[in-house]
Write an enzyme that holds these catalytic residues in place. Structure first.
Site, PDB file in Angstrom:
ATOM      1  N   ALA A 146       0.868  -1.173   0.000  1.00  0.00           N
ATOM      2  CA  ALA A 146       0.000   0.000   0.000  1.00  0.00           C
ATOM      3  C   ALA A 146       0.908   1.227   0.000  1.00  0.00           C
ATOM      4  O   ALA A 146       2.072   1.151   0.433  1.00  0.00           O
ATOM      5  CB  ALA A 146      -0.883  -0.014   1.234  1.00  0.00           C
TER       6      ALA A 146
ATOM      7  N   GLY B  35       0.490  -4.968   0.854  1.00  0.00           N
ATOM      8  CA  GLY B  35      -0.682  -4.987  -0.024  1.00  0.00           C
ATOM      9  C   GLY B  35      -0.414  -5.733  -1.326  1.00  0.00           C
ATOM     10  O   GLY B  35      -1.355  -6.220  -1.973  1.00  0.00           O
TER      11      GLY B  35
ATOM     12  N   GLU C 104      -0.966  -9.292  -0.463  1.00  0.00           N
ATOM     13  CA  GLU C 104      -2.416  -9.426  -0.247  1.00  0.00           C
ATOM     14  C   GLU C 104      -3.154  -9.478  -1.587  1.00  0.00           C
ATOM     15  O   GLU C 104      -4.079 -10.264  -1.775  1.00  0.00           O
ATOM     16  CB  GLU C 104      -2.914  -8.268   0.621  1.00  0.00           C
TER      17      GLU C 104
ATOM     18  N   GLU D 215       4.409  -4.922   7.205  1.00  0.00           N
ATOM     19  CA  GLU D 215       3.703  -3.806   7.861  1.00  0.00           C
ATOM     20  C   GLU D 215       4.190  -3.550   9.284  1.00  0.00           C
ATOM     21  O   GLU D 215       4.163  -2.414   9.771  1.00  0.00           O
ATOM     22  CB  GLU D 215       2.190  -4.064   7.878  1.00  0.00           C
TER      23      GLU D 215
HETATM   24  N1  COA Z   1       4.606   3.042  -0.812  1.00  0.00           N
HETATM   25  C1  COA Z   1       5.011   4.174  -1.369  1.00  0.00           C
HETATM   26  N2  COA Z   1       6.143   4.296  -2.061  1.00  0.00           N
HETATM   27  C2  COA Z   1       6.918   3.206  -2.166  1.00  0.00           C
HETATM   28  C3  COA Z   1       6.559   1.980  -1.597  1.00  0.00           C
HETATM   29  C4  COA Z   1       5.346   1.922  -0.887  1.00  0.00           C
HETATM   30  N3  COA Z   1       4.888   0.786  -0.341  1.00  0.00           N
HETATM   31  N4  COA Z   1       7.531   1.071  -1.883  1.00  0.00           N
HETATM   32  C5  COA Z   1       8.443   1.711  -2.606  1.00  0.00           C
HETATM   33  N5  COA Z   1       8.092   3.002  -2.782  1.00  0.00           N
HETATM   34  C6  COA Z   1       8.811   4.062  -3.510  1.00  0.00           C
HETATM   35  C7  COA Z   1      10.014   4.548  -2.734  1.00  0.00           C
HETATM   36  O1  COA Z   1       9.616   5.493  -1.774  1.00  0.00           O
HETATM   37  C8  COA Z   1      10.830   5.125  -3.849  1.00  0.00           C
HETATM   38  O2  COA Z   1      10.285   6.376  -4.224  1.00  0.00           O
HETATM   39  P1  COA Z   1      11.273   7.662  -4.435  1.00  0.00           P
HETATM   40  O3  COA Z   1      12.148   7.250  -5.583  1.00  0.00           O
HETATM   41  O4  COA Z   1      10.317   8.769  -4.784  1.00  0.00           O
HETATM   42  O5  COA Z   1      12.026   7.828  -3.166  1.00  0.00           O
HETATM   43  C9  COA Z   1      10.578   4.167  -5.004  1.00  0.00           C
HETATM   44  O6  COA Z   1       9.351   3.526  -4.710  1.00  0.00           O
HETATM   45  C10 COA Z   1      11.642   3.115  -5.170  1.00  0.00           C
HETATM   46  O7  COA Z   1      11.785   2.429  -3.949  1.00  0.00           O
HETATM   47  P2  COA Z   1      13.190   2.222  -3.194  1.00  0.00           P
HETATM   48  O8  COA Z   1      12.899   1.998  -1.762  1.00  0.00           O
HETATM   49  O9  COA Z   1      14.125   3.318  -3.559  1.00  0.00           O
HETATM   50  O10 COA Z   1      13.682   0.869  -3.899  1.00  0.00           O
HETATM   51  P3  COA Z   1      14.703  -0.206  -3.297  1.00  0.00           P
HETATM   52  O11 COA Z   1      15.020  -1.127  -4.411  1.00  0.00           O
HETATM   53  O12 COA Z   1      15.818   0.451  -2.585  1.00  0.00           O
HETATM   54  O13 COA Z   1      13.860  -1.012  -2.179  1.00  0.00           O
HETATM   55  C11 COA Z   1      11.920  -2.159  -1.335  1.00  0.00           C
HETATM   56  C12 COA Z   1      12.786  -1.813  -2.566  1.00  0.00           C
HETATM   57  C13 COA Z   1      10.687  -2.903  -1.823  1.00  0.00           C
HETATM   58  C14 COA Z   1      12.721  -3.070  -0.385  1.00  0.00           C
HETATM   59  C15 COA Z   1      11.534  -0.857  -0.585  1.00  0.00           C
HETATM   60  O14 COA Z   1      10.990   0.044  -1.530  1.00  0.00           O
HETATM   61  C16 COA Z   1      10.507  -1.038   0.497  1.00  0.00           C
HETATM   62  O15 COA Z   1      10.832  -1.527   1.584  1.00  0.00           O
HETATM   63  N6  COA Z   1       9.230  -0.631   0.242  1.00  0.00           N
HETATM   64  C17 COA Z   1       8.197  -0.660   1.217  1.00  0.00           C
HETATM   65  C18 COA Z   1       7.696  -2.061   1.444  1.00  0.00           C
HETATM   66  C19 COA Z   1       6.592  -2.070   2.487  1.00  0.00           C
HETATM   67  O16 COA Z   1       6.802  -1.784   3.657  1.00  0.00           O
HETATM   68  N7  COA Z   1       5.363  -2.407   2.057  1.00  0.00           N
HETATM   69  C20 COA Z   1       4.228  -2.495   2.922  1.00  0.00           C
HETATM   70  C21 COA Z   1       3.482  -1.235   2.930  1.00  0.00           C
HETATM   71  S1  COA Z   1       2.060  -1.363   4.012  1.00  0.00           S
END
Ligand code: COA
Length: 260
Positions: A66, A111, A114, A134
């Site tokens: 999400a 999400g 999910e 989460e």
């Molecule tokens: N919501 C909003 N934005 C998200 C996102 C999310 N769930 N997951 C990734 N993004 C965005 C990042 O903020 C980043 O945006 P920016 O370039 O404007 O800063 C972009 O997507 C790329 O992500 P980044 O984190 O730089 O990539 P990465 O390869 O270093 O890491 C992940 C990948 C998946 C490990 C990391 O993005 C992450 O942990 N995301 C969140 C996962 C999460 O907690 N999901 C559950 C949400 S309830």
């Protein structure tokens, strides 16, 4: 067709929906949830669509969760509404009258997992990573993750994934029963389309009956489930496709199903 959030293609009865926010790893904001809800309603009502494939744009992610930026400012009431919005959409997918395949092309987190779990089948690239992170945000899954994971793979794995928040490899997800199949990333699209095409050629009303049996059977006792299956089995005898399928077998030819 492509709108801002979703690209939509249909070929040979297979509709492919591709979430189109690769710069945000296809994170699900409210607008994307609504676009998906509309696209699945449309696919459900379109008789030319026999199977739906759901995936994410870009090389990295199916859906990384999400949208955290959008959630950051929500009030409790808005949080509940956001959860219900996603839950309704995913329930629609789960109850689709035709098969939905999640093509998991990378991260399926929060999400994203999910969403994949609300699909009927999941094929993942060997590079995919799945999890419910989460807890690291001071949250819990809000689009049915605790419930669907529990039903897919039991308490131990559900608690492991949701309490630690640590993502697992595609290999481990396969072991746990979260996904159906792993294929090399370079073959993901071709292998998924092979399966989708196979299902698109199957008898649509029998597919629907089968999906109904699993949806109903997952929520009721064995007696009611067996009764329901018997009723669906009987109903199949009212279809042209059942006559065609059994006749084609006896005549040693391939059946041509029409969905009637
Ligand atoms: N919501 C909003 N934005 C998200 C996102 C999310 N769930 N997951 C990734 N993004 C965005 C990042 O903020 C980043 O945006 P920016 O370039 O404007 O800063 C972009 O997507 C790329 O992500 P980044 O984190 O730089 O990539 P990465 O390869 O270093 O890491 C992940 C990948 C998946 C490990 C990391 O993005 C992450 O942990 N995301 C969140 C996962 C999460 O907690 N999901 C559950 C949400 S309830």
């Amino acid at each position: 067709m492509t709108d801002r959030l979703l690209s939509i293609d249909t070929a040979d009865g297979v509709r492919t929906l591709r979430i189109n926010r690769p710069d945000k790893l296809n994170a699900l904001n409210a607008a994307t949830l609504d676009a998906l809800d509309g696209a699945f309603a449309d696919a459900a009502g379109d008789d030319t669509v026999r199977v739906v494939v759901l995936t994410g744009a870009g090389p990295k992610a199916f859906v990384a969760g999400a949208d955290i930026a959008e959630m950051n400012a929500l009030t409790p009431v808005q949080g509940r509404d956001f959860s219900l919005r996603g839950t309704r959409m995913m329930r629609r997918i789960e109850r689709m009258p035709k098969p939905v395949i999640a093509m998991v092309n990378g991260f399926a987190l929060g999400g994203g997992l999910e969403l994949a779990m609300s699909c009927h089948l999941r094929i993942a690239a060997d590079t995919a990573k799945v999890g419910q992170p989460e807890i690291n945000l001071g949250l819990i899954p809000g689009f049915g993750g605790s419930q669907r994971l529990l039903r897919l793979c039991g308490r131990a794995a559900t608690l492991e994934l949701c309490l630690t928040g640590a993502p697992v490899s595609a290999e481990r997800a396969l072991q746990l029963g979260i996904i159906n199949r792993i294929v090399p990333a370079a073959e993901l699209e071709a292998e998924t389309m092979k399966l989708a095409t196979q299902l698109a050629a199957a008898a649509p009303l029998a597919l629907r009956g089968m999906l109904d049996c699993v949806n109903v059977g997952g929520e009721c006792g064995i007696e009611e489930g067996l009764e329901y299956e018997a009723a669906q089995f009987g109903l199949a005898f009212s279809t042209n496709d059942m006559r065609e399928g059994t006749s084609a077998f006896l005549e040693k030819r391939k059946p041509a199903f029409t969905g009637t």
